[in-house]
Design a protein around this motif. Structure first.
Motif, PDB file in Angstrom:
ATOM      1  N   LEU A   6      -0.268  -2.138  12.758  1.00 18.69           N
ATOM      2  CA  LEU A   6       0.094  -0.910  13.466  1.00 18.69           C
ATOM      3  C   LEU A   6      -0.236   0.265  12.565  1.00 18.69           C
ATOM      4  CD1 LEU A   6       3.618  -1.685  14.985  1.00 18.69           C
ATOM      5  CD2 LEU A   6       1.463  -1.358  16.224  1.00 18.69           C
ATOM      6  N   LEU A   7      -1.067   1.161  13.064  1.00 19.51           N
ATOM      7  CA  LEU A   7      -1.594   2.241  12.240  1.00 19.51           C
ATOM      8  C   LEU A   7      -1.375   3.577  12.940  1.00 19.51           C
ATOM      9  CD1 LEU A   7      -4.922   0.340  11.597  1.00 19.51           C
ATOM     10  CD2 LEU A   7      -2.965   0.472  10.049  1.00 19.51           C
ATOM     11  N   ALA A   8      -1.156   4.606  12.166  1.00 16.81           N
ATOM     12  CA  ALA A   8      -0.877   5.925  12.735  1.00 16.81           C
ATOM     13  C   ALA A   8      -1.968   6.917  12.350  1.00 16.81           C
ATOM     14  CB  ALA A   8       0.482   6.416  12.244  1.00 16.81           C
ATOM     15  N   PRO A   9      -2.993   7.067  13.193  1.00 16.98           N
ATOM     16  CA  PRO A   9      -4.062   8.016  12.860  1.00 16.98           C
ATOM     17  C   PRO A   9      -3.541   9.450  12.834  1.00 16.98           C
ATOM     18  CG  PRO A   9      -4.609   6.714  14.841  1.00 16.98           C
ATOM     19  CD  PRO A   9      -3.175   6.465  14.519  1.00 16.98           C
ATOM     20  N   PRO A  10      -4.082  10.283  11.955  1.00 13.14           N
ATOM     21  CA  PRO A  10      -3.602  11.662  11.917  1.00 13.14           C
ATOM     22  C   PRO A  10      -4.028  12.413  13.173  1.00 13.14           C
ATOM     23  CG  PRO A  10      -5.464  11.376  10.439  1.00 13.14           C
ATOM     24  CD  PRO A  10      -5.145  10.026  10.994  1.00 13.14           C
ATOM     25  N   PRO A  11      -3.144  13.265  13.691  1.00 12.30           N
ATOM     26  CA  PRO A  11      -3.493  13.996  14.908  1.00 12.30           C
ATOM     27  C   PRO A  11      -4.663  14.945  14.666  1.00 12.30           C
ATOM     28  CG  PRO A  11      -1.359  14.732  14.027  1.00 12.30           C
ATOM     29  CD  PRO A  11      -1.800  13.585  13.179  1.00 12.30           C
ATOM     30  N   GLY A  12      -5.481  15.108  15.670  1.00 14.34           N
ATOM     31  CA  GLY A  12      -6.546  16.106  15.594  1.00 14.34           C
ATOM     32  C   GLY A  12      -7.809  15.642  14.892  1.00 14.34           C
ATOM     33  N   GLN A  13      -7.826  14.382  14.432  1.00 15.36           N
ATOM     34  CA  GLN A  13      -9.048  13.912  13.776  1.00 15.36           C
ATOM     35  C   GLN A  13      -9.667  12.779  14.588  1.00 15.36           C
ATOM     36  OE1 GLN A  13      -9.703  13.845   9.785  1.00 15.36           O
ATOM     37  NE2 GLN A  13      -7.921  15.014   9.177  1.00 15.36           N
ATOM     38  N   ALA A  14     -10.979  12.644  14.470  1.00 21.40           N
ATOM     39  CA  ALA A  14     -11.649  11.521  15.132  1.00 21.40           C
ATOM     40  C   ALA A  14     -11.501  10.282  14.259  1.00 21.40           C
ATOM     41  CB  ALA A  14     -13.120  11.846  15.337  1.00 21.40           C
ATOM     42  N   LEU A  15     -11.260   9.162  14.913  1.00 23.75           N
ATOM     43  CA  LEU A  15     -11.220   7.877  14.215  1.00 23.75           C
ATOM     44  C   LEU A  15     -12.664   7.414  14.042  1.00 23.75           C
ATOM     45  CD1 LEU A  15      -9.074   5.802  13.275  1.00 23.75           C
ATOM     46  CD2 LEU A  15      -9.237   4.769  15.556  1.00 23.75           C
ATOM     47  N   VAL A  16     -13.041   7.008  12.844  1.00 26.20           N
ATOM     48  CA  VAL A  16     -14.404   6.543  12.567  1.00 26.20           C
ATOM     49  C   VAL A  16     -14.325   5.055  12.246  1.00 26.20           C
ATOM     50  CG1 VAL A  16     -16.449   6.908  11.144  1.00 26.20           C
ATOM     51  CG2 VAL A  16     -14.878   8.790  11.552  1.00 26.20           C
ATOM     52  N   ALA A  17     -15.148   4.240  12.879  1.00 28.99           N
ATOM     53  CA  ALA A  17     -15.070   2.791  12.694  1.00 28.99           C
ATOM     54  C   ALA A  17     -16.443   2.223  12.376  1.00 28.99           C
ATOM     55  CB  ALA A  17     -14.508   2.139  13.959  1.00 28.99           C
ATOM     56  N   THR A  65       0.841  -1.198   0.000  1.00 23.30           N
ATOM     57  CA  THR A  65       0.000   0.000   0.000  1.00 23.30           C
ATOM     58  C   THR A  65       0.872   1.242   0.000  1.00 23.30           C
ATOM     59  OG1 THR A  65      -1.631   1.302   1.218  1.00 23.30           O
ATOM     60  CG2 THR A  65      -0.190  -0.102   2.542  1.00 23.30           C
ATOM     61  N   PRO A  66       0.447   2.257  -0.749  1.00 23.25           N
ATOM     62  CA  PRO A  66       1.213   3.503  -0.697  1.00 23.25           C
ATOM     63  C   PRO A  66       0.936   4.317   0.578  1.00 23.25           C
ATOM     64  CG  PRO A  66      -0.605   3.704  -2.265  1.00 23.25           C
ATOM     65  CD  PRO A  66      -0.632   2.294  -1.733  1.00 23.25           C
ATOM     66  N   ARG A  67      -0.003   3.888   1.391  1.00 26.17           N
ATOM     67  CA  ARG A  67      -0.361   4.665   2.596  1.00 26.17           C
ATOM     68  C   ARG A  67       0.793   4.651   3.590  1.00 26.17           C
ATOM     69  NH1 ARG A  67      -5.872   6.150   3.070  1.00 26.17           N
ATOM     70  NH2 ARG A  67      -5.193   7.105   5.002  1.00 26.17           N
ATOM     71  N   ARG A  68       1.206   5.839   4.010  1.00 26.79           N
ATOM     72  CA  ARG A  68       2.337   5.928   4.936  1.00 26.79           C
ATOM     73  C   ARG A  68       1.885   5.795   6.385  1.00 26.79           C
ATOM     74  NH1 ARG A  68       6.331  10.439   2.676  1.00 26.79           N
ATOM     75  NH2 ARG A  68       7.604   9.472   4.299  1.00 26.79           N
ATOM     76  N   ASP A  69       0.557   5.831   6.591  1.00 25.19           N
ATOM     77  CA  ASP A  69       0.057   5.678   7.964  1.00 25.19           C
ATOM     78  C   ASP A  69      -0.128   4.210   8.348  1.00 25.19           C
ATOM     79  OD1 ASP A  69      -2.154   5.158   6.373  1.00 25.19           O
ATOM     80  OD2 ASP A  69      -3.291   6.918   7.038  1.00 25.19           O
ATOM     81  N   HIS A  71     -10.482   3.965  -3.626  1.00 27.26           N
ATOM     82  CA  HIS A  71     -10.733   4.928  -2.549  1.00 27.26           C
ATOM     83  C   HIS A  71      -9.539   5.066  -1.602  1.00 27.26           C
ATOM     84  CE1 HIS A  71     -14.809   5.788  -3.713  1.00 27.26           C
ATOM     85  NE2 HIS A  71     -15.026   4.496  -3.877  1.00 27.26           N
ATOM     86  N   GLY A  72      -8.370   4.566  -2.017  1.00 31.92           N
ATOM     87  CA  GLY A  72      -7.165   4.734  -1.207  1.00 31.92           C
ATOM     88  C   GLY A  72      -7.193   3.999   0.111  1.00 31.92           C
ATOM     89  N   VAL A  73      -7.913   2.874   0.158  1.00 29.36           N
ATOM     90  CA  VAL A  73      -8.038   2.115   1.412  1.00 29.36           C
ATOM     91  C   VAL A  73      -7.029   0.965   1.405  1.00 29.36           C
ATOM     92  CG1 VAL A  73      -9.578   0.603   2.741  1.00 29.36           C
ATOM     93  CG2 VAL A  73     -10.477   2.674   1.657  1.00 29.36           C
ATOM     94  N   ALA A  74      -6.308   0.792   2.536  1.00 29.53           N
ATOM     95  CA  ALA A  74      -5.368  -0.323   2.665  1.00 29.53           C
ATOM     96  C   ALA A  74      -6.005  -1.440   3.478  1.00 29.53           C
ATOM     97  CB  ALA A  74      -4.097   0.163   3.359  1.00 29.53           C
ATOM     98  N   LEU A  75      -5.903  -2.675   2.976  1.00 23.46           N
ATOM     99  CA  LEU A  75      -6.356  -3.838   3.750  1.00 23.46           C
ATOM    100  C   LEU A  75      -5.203  -4.190   4.696  1.00 23.46           C
ATOM    101  CD1 LEU A  75      -8.671  -5.943   4.015  1.00 23.46           C
ATOM    102  CD2 LEU A  75      -7.353  -7.403   2.473  1.00 23.46           C
ATOM    103  N   VAL A  76      -5.452  -4.059   5.997  1.00 21.11           N
ATOM    104  CA  VAL A  76      -4.348  -4.179   6.961  1.00 21.11           C
ATOM    105  C   VAL A  76      -4.455  -5.420   7.843  1.00 21.11           C
ATOM    106  CG1 VAL A  76      -3.909  -1.692   6.997  1.00 21.11           C
ATOM    107  CG2 VAL A  76      -5.535  -2.695   8.640  1.00 21.11           C
ATOM    108  N   GLY A  77      -5.478  -6.219   7.657  1.00 24.15           N
ATOM    109  CA  GLY A  77      -5.580  -7.429   8.461  1.00 24.15           C
ATOM    110  C   GLY A  77      -6.612  -8.356   7.878  1.00 24.15           C
ATOM    111  N   GLY A  78      -6.405  -9.655   8.071  1.00 19.09           N
ATOM    112  CA  GLY A  78      -7.374 -10.620   7.545  1.00 19.09           C
ATOM    113  C   GLY A  78      -7.343 -11.905   8.339  1.00 19.09           C
ATOM    114  N   ALA A 102      -9.647   4.871   5.425  1.00 19.28           N
ATOM    115  CA  ALA A 102      -8.193   4.658   5.386  1.00 19.28           C
ATOM    116  C   ALA A 102      -7.823   3.174   5.381  1.00 19.28           C
ATOM    117  CB  ALA A 102      -7.540   5.346   6.579  1.00 19.28           C
ATOM    118  N   TRP A 103      -8.406   2.407   6.297  1.00 20.61           N
ATOM    119  CA  TRP A 103      -7.957   1.038   6.503  1.00 20.61           C
ATOM    120  C   TRP A 103      -9.150   0.089   6.569  1.00 20.61           C
ATOM    121  CZ3 TRP A 103      -6.140   4.008  11.195  1.00 20.61           C
ATOM    122  CH2 TRP A 103      -5.029   4.785  10.877  1.00 20.61           C
TER     123      TRP A 103
END
Ligand SMILES: [Mg+2]
Length: 321
Positions: free
Chosen positions: A32-43, A17-21, A113-120, A83-84
């Motif tokens: 291991l994921l790095a949420p951007p500071p100052g934003q709410a995580l939506v799940a 994935t090109p995502r650096r987070d 949509h720029g989404v990385a699959l990070v676990g399965g 994101a993920w």
């Protein structure tokens, strides 16, 4: 020899994935994921069960696409940027062709949509697909169901009912999964309204995605906002491809009760609504239609040319699950 779980994940669900987070993706005990500071995580998470949420024999490309699409739609309804994603797949038999196509459908939409699959995780069992998605939104800009106020205008995007028509045509044997018919295609490949969700930030007073039918979902939005709503039947957007195959009453039933379109339902203050709706449509690249208004009280009433008309719930046998 059947494919093992490790091999299935390595072969079909591990992609660069090109995502650096994404500090660490598939392959360890957890991502291991790095949420951007100052934003709410939506799940959000959603499960699709064969025979309940999709027809047996549905092309795997569609199952992979829709398993992610329905989750992305929930993020769109919050105004979030996805994101993920994580996938849990229960599969009767690790058929390589099925997996290849399923993964293709999932990855194509994720990439778009720029989404990385990070676990399965894969297990042996009946065909059940669970996807979870994570994304971000500036906390104060998140869209909720609960913000509608009396006087607000009610809008819906696109032309709901088209996917339900596709399902109906399949169930009646008028079409097959191989049909290129746009109604069948809409049912097989839902298009999450992420750009629209972003365009609604700071503009909509309440929003949700339409997954169970416009009428029932408007009722849910009204309840969450502790208000009532009036739906103006003559304003319902009816796609020409519905009108081609159904009479007006059937079209309205499809629009009001049909699920699977994953359009967004939203409200905004009536003052200046038309101009704001035009900006939103332009920014999101999709049509939005004013279909009613929020009122004090509770429940949803349907009007036709100003006269109240009883609308029975559900009642469309073809869609009984
Ligand atoms: Mg939803």
């Amino acid at each position: 020899m059947p494919l093992g779980e490790f091999e299935v994940i390595a072969r079909y669900f591990t992609r660069a994935t090109p995502r650096r987070d994404v500090l660490l993706g598939v392959g360890d005990d957890a991502a291991l994921l790095a949420p951007p500071p100052g934003q709410a995580l939506v799940a959000a998470t959603d499960t699709l069960v064969e025979g309940r949420h999709f027809l047996p024999g549905t092309p795997p490309l569609s199952v992979g696409h829709n398993a992610l699409a329905v989750n992305l739609s929930d993020l769109a309804a919050m105004g979030a940027d996805p994101a993920w994603a994580l996938l849990a797949l229960s599969l009767p038999d690790p058929d390589e062709r099925w997996l290849e196509e399923f993964a293709g459908g999932l990855h194509a939409l994720a990439t778009r949509h720029g989404v990385a699959l990070v676990g399965g995780d894969t297990v042996s069992g009946p065909l059940v697909v669970t996807v979870a998605v994570l994304g971000f939104v500036p906390a104060d800009a998140a869209l909720r169901r609960s913000g509608a106020k009396p006087g607000d205008a009610v809008y819906v995007s696109g032309t709901p009912g088209v996917a339900a028509a596709g399902l109906d045509l399949l169930r009646r044997g008028v079409m097959t999964f191989e049909s290129r018919d746009p109604r069948v295609q809409r049912m097989l490949f839902a298009e999450p309204r992420l750009a629209l969700g972003r365009a609604l930030r700071g503009r909509a007073s309440a929003a949700m995605d339409v997954s169970d039918g416009l009428l029932g979902d408007l009722d849910k939005l009204a309840r969450a906002s502790t208000v009532g709503a009036v739906l103006e039947l003559e304003r319902l957007p009816i796609a020409p491809m519905l009108a081609d195959a159904y009479d007006r009453a059937q079209c309205e039933r499809l629009v009001l009760h049909g699920g699977d379109d994953y359009e967004l339902l939203f409200t905004m203050p009536a003052d200046g609504a038309a101009a704001r709706a035009a900006e939103i449509a332009e920014q999101a690249g999709c049509a939005v239609h004013r279909i009613g208004r929020i009122v004090a009280g509770e429940g949803v009433r349907c009007l036709r040319e100003g006269r109240e008309e009883p609308v029975t719930g559900g009642g469309y046998d073809h869609f009984a699950h």
